[in-house]
Scaffold this motif. Structure first.
Motif, PDB file in Angstrom:
ATOM      1  N   ILE A 110       2.884  10.121   5.073  1.00 12.73           N
ATOM      2  CA  ILE A 110       2.853   8.676   4.828  1.00 12.73           C
ATOM      3  C   ILE A 110       3.138   7.916   6.119  1.00 12.73           C
ATOM      4  O   ILE A 110       2.428   6.972   6.473  1.00 12.73           O
ATOM      5  CB  ILE A 110       3.869   8.282   3.728  1.00 12.73           C
ATOM      6  N   VAL A 111       4.160   8.340   6.840  1.00 13.33           N
ATOM      7  CA  VAL A 111       4.510   7.670   8.090  1.00 13.33           C
ATOM      8  C   VAL A 111       3.354   7.778   9.091  1.00 13.33           C
ATOM      9  O   VAL A 111       3.009   6.803   9.759  1.00 13.33           O
ATOM     10  CB  VAL A 111       5.812   8.248   8.678  1.00 13.33           C
ATOM     11  N   ASN A 112       2.752   8.951   9.181  1.00 15.30           N
ATOM     12  CA  ASN A 112       1.621   9.118  10.105  1.00 15.30           C
ATOM     13  C   ASN A 112       0.458   8.202   9.731  1.00 15.30           C
ATOM     14  O   ASN A 112      -0.184   7.612  10.605  1.00 15.30           O
ATOM     15  CB  ASN A 112       1.154  10.576  10.144  1.00 15.30           C
ATOM     16  N   HIS A 113       0.169   8.070   8.456  1.00 15.35           N
ATOM     17  CA  HIS A 113      -0.903   7.179   8.030  1.00 15.35           C
ATOM     18  C   HIS A 113      -0.571   5.722   8.347  1.00 15.35           C
ATOM     19  O   HIS A 113      -1.442   4.954   8.745  1.00 15.35           O
ATOM     20  CB  HIS A 113      -1.194   7.329   6.539  1.00 15.35           C
ATOM     21  N   LEU A 114       0.689   5.359   8.180  1.00 12.92           N
ATOM     22  CA  LEU A 114       1.088   3.991   8.500  1.00 12.92           C
ATOM     23  C   LEU A 114       0.964   3.718   9.998  1.00 12.92           C
ATOM     24  O   LEU A 114       0.577   2.624  10.403  1.00 12.92           O
ATOM     25  CB  LEU A 114       2.506   3.707   8.013  1.00 12.92           C
ATOM     26  N   LEU A 115       1.273   4.722  10.817  1.00 13.86           N
ATOM     27  CA  LEU A 115       1.109   4.549  12.261  1.00 13.86           C
ATOM     28  C   LEU A 115      -0.357   4.348  12.630  1.00 13.86           C
ATOM     29  O   LEU A 115      -0.692   3.476  13.430  1.00 13.86           O
ATOM     30  CB  LEU A 115       1.658   5.767  13.012  1.00 13.86           C
ATOM     31  N   VAL A 116      -1.235   5.146  12.042  1.00 16.29           N
ATOM     32  CA  VAL A 116      -2.665   5.004  12.301  1.00 16.29           C
ATOM     33  C   VAL A 116      -3.139   3.640  11.800  1.00 16.29           C
ATOM     34  O   VAL A 116      -3.901   2.946  12.474  1.00 16.29           O
ATOM     35  CB  VAL A 116      -3.467   6.144  11.641  1.00 16.29           C
ATOM     36  N   PHE A 117      -2.675   3.262  10.627  1.00 15.90           N
ATOM     37  CA  PHE A 117      -3.036   1.962  10.060  1.00 15.90           C
ATOM     38  C   PHE A 117      -2.619   0.831  10.994  1.00 15.90           C
ATOM     39  O   PHE A 117      -3.411  -0.052  11.313  1.00 15.90           O
ATOM     40  CB  PHE A 117      -2.369   1.800   8.686  1.00 15.90           C
ATOM     41  N   GLN A 118      -1.379   0.862  11.458  1.00 17.55           N
ATOM     42  CA  GLN A 118      -0.894  -0.199  12.336  1.00 17.55           C
ATOM     43  C   GLN A 118      -1.685  -0.211  13.640  1.00 17.55           C
ATOM     44  O   GLN A 118      -2.016  -1.272  14.162  1.00 17.55           O
ATOM     45  CB  GLN A 118       0.606  -0.014  12.624  1.00 17.55           C
ATOM     46  N   SER A 119      -2.022   0.954  14.149  1.00 18.93           N
ATOM     47  CA  SER A 119      -2.845   1.045  15.360  1.00 18.93           C
ATOM     48  C   SER A 119      -4.224   0.438  15.122  1.00 18.93           C
ATOM     49  O   SER A 119      -4.760  -0.264  15.981  1.00 18.93           O
ATOM     50  CB  SER A 119      -2.977   2.515  15.779  1.00 18.93           C
ATOM     51  N   ASP A 120      -4.822   0.706  13.947  1.00 21.56           N
ATOM     52  CA  ASP A 120      -6.121   0.120  13.599  1.00 21.56           C
ATOM     53  C   ASP A 120      -6.039  -1.405  13.572  1.00 21.56           C
ATOM     54  O   ASP A 120      -6.945  -2.095  14.038  1.00 21.56           O
ATOM     55  CB  ASP A 120      -6.604   0.609  12.228  1.00 21.56           C
ATOM     56  N   VAL A 121      -4.949  -1.922  13.011  1.00 24.81           N
ATOM     57  CA  VAL A 121      -4.772  -3.375  12.922  1.00 24.81           C
ATOM     58  C   VAL A 121      -4.712  -3.976  14.323  1.00 24.81           C
ATOM     59  O   VAL A 121      -5.416  -4.942  14.633  1.00 24.81           O
ATOM     60  CB  VAL A 121      -3.485  -3.729  12.128  1.00 24.81           C
ATOM     61  N   ILE A 122      -3.901  -3.394  15.191  1.00 25.27           N
ATOM     62  CA  ILE A 122      -3.753  -3.908  16.553  1.00 25.27           C
ATOM     63  C   ILE A 122      -5.080  -3.799  17.303  1.00 25.27           C
ATOM     64  O   ILE A 122      -5.513  -4.746  17.962  1.00 25.27           O
ATOM     65  CB  ILE A 122      -2.637  -3.155  17.298  1.00 25.27           C
ATOM     66  N   SER A 123      -5.737  -2.657  17.168  1.00 27.61           N
ATOM     67  CA  SER A 123      -7.014  -2.432  17.852  1.00 27.61           C
ATOM     68  C   SER A 123      -8.060  -3.441  17.398  1.00 27.61           C
ATOM     69  O   SER A 123      -8.776  -4.028  18.215  1.00 27.61           O
ATOM     70  CB  SER A 123      -7.505  -1.006  17.579  1.00 27.61           C
TER      71      SER A 123
END
Length: 183
Positions: A106-119
């Motif tokens: 879950i934490v890893n998916h949230l990190l990828v998600f947050q990275s997608d948002v910033i990108s």
């Protein structure tokens, strides 16, 4: 009911990739936002308002449905309160499945998600700046100063400190230009 939800974003502005993936999972209904704006998610609001117990919203990736972790949490709470589910194809998340998730996943998916948002926000900002004619990145040094600094350096009459003082060209910038001249 399986409800596919998609919205345009920089890498899929016409939602073509999302549409293909949602068709592959046999969505009963596929709904698309007209624009990428985070503030005007009228179709998403409509879906959440009319959600029934047992319905499942299917998205291609978490970034499609939310623009921040906080926004994602709000949407997940609404879906859970209605007795419905969310499935994200890219992340392999399906809240209707009894096969739980480990906390690390879950934490890893949230990190990828947050990275997608910033990108995505960065890409959108750069795209908008480009449309306005604004050049992005660090401004280049004026060519006259660089040429003068190179001439001073090659004359061997000036120290690096003197060159920087008279031209504004730093030692690293000067060396970078000298290396590019050699190649």
């Amino acid at each position: 009911m399986l409800i596919g939800y998609m919205r345009p974003y920089q890498e899929d502005p016409k939602c073509a990739d999302q549409l293909q993936k949602l068709k592959n999972v046999d969505c009963t209904n596929i709904i698309a936002e007209e624009h990428a704006s985070a503030k005007k998610r009228t179709r998403l609001k409509e879906i959440l308002k009319n959600l029934n117990r047992g319905d499942k919203i299917i998205i291609t990736k978490l970034f499609t449905i939310a623009d921040s972790t906080h926004h994602l949490v709000e949407i997940l709470e609404t879906i859970e309160r209605k007795g419905a589910y969310l499935q994200s194809l890219t992340e392999g998340i399906d809240t209707s499945s009894a096969d739980g998730y480990s906390f690390n996943a879950i934490v890893n998916h949230l990190l990828v998600f947050q990275s997608d948002v910033i990108s995505e926000k960065t890409k959108q900002g750069m795209y908008e700046a480009k449309l306005k004619g604004v050049s992005t990145g660090r401004p280049r040094k004026p060519d006259e100063n660089v040429k003068r600094a190179i001439t001073m350096y090659q004359s061997k009459k000036y120290s690096l400190a003197e060159i920087k003082e008279k031209t504004g060209i730093s030692k690293s910038t000067l060396y970078r230009y000298l290396e590019s001249e050699i190649m």
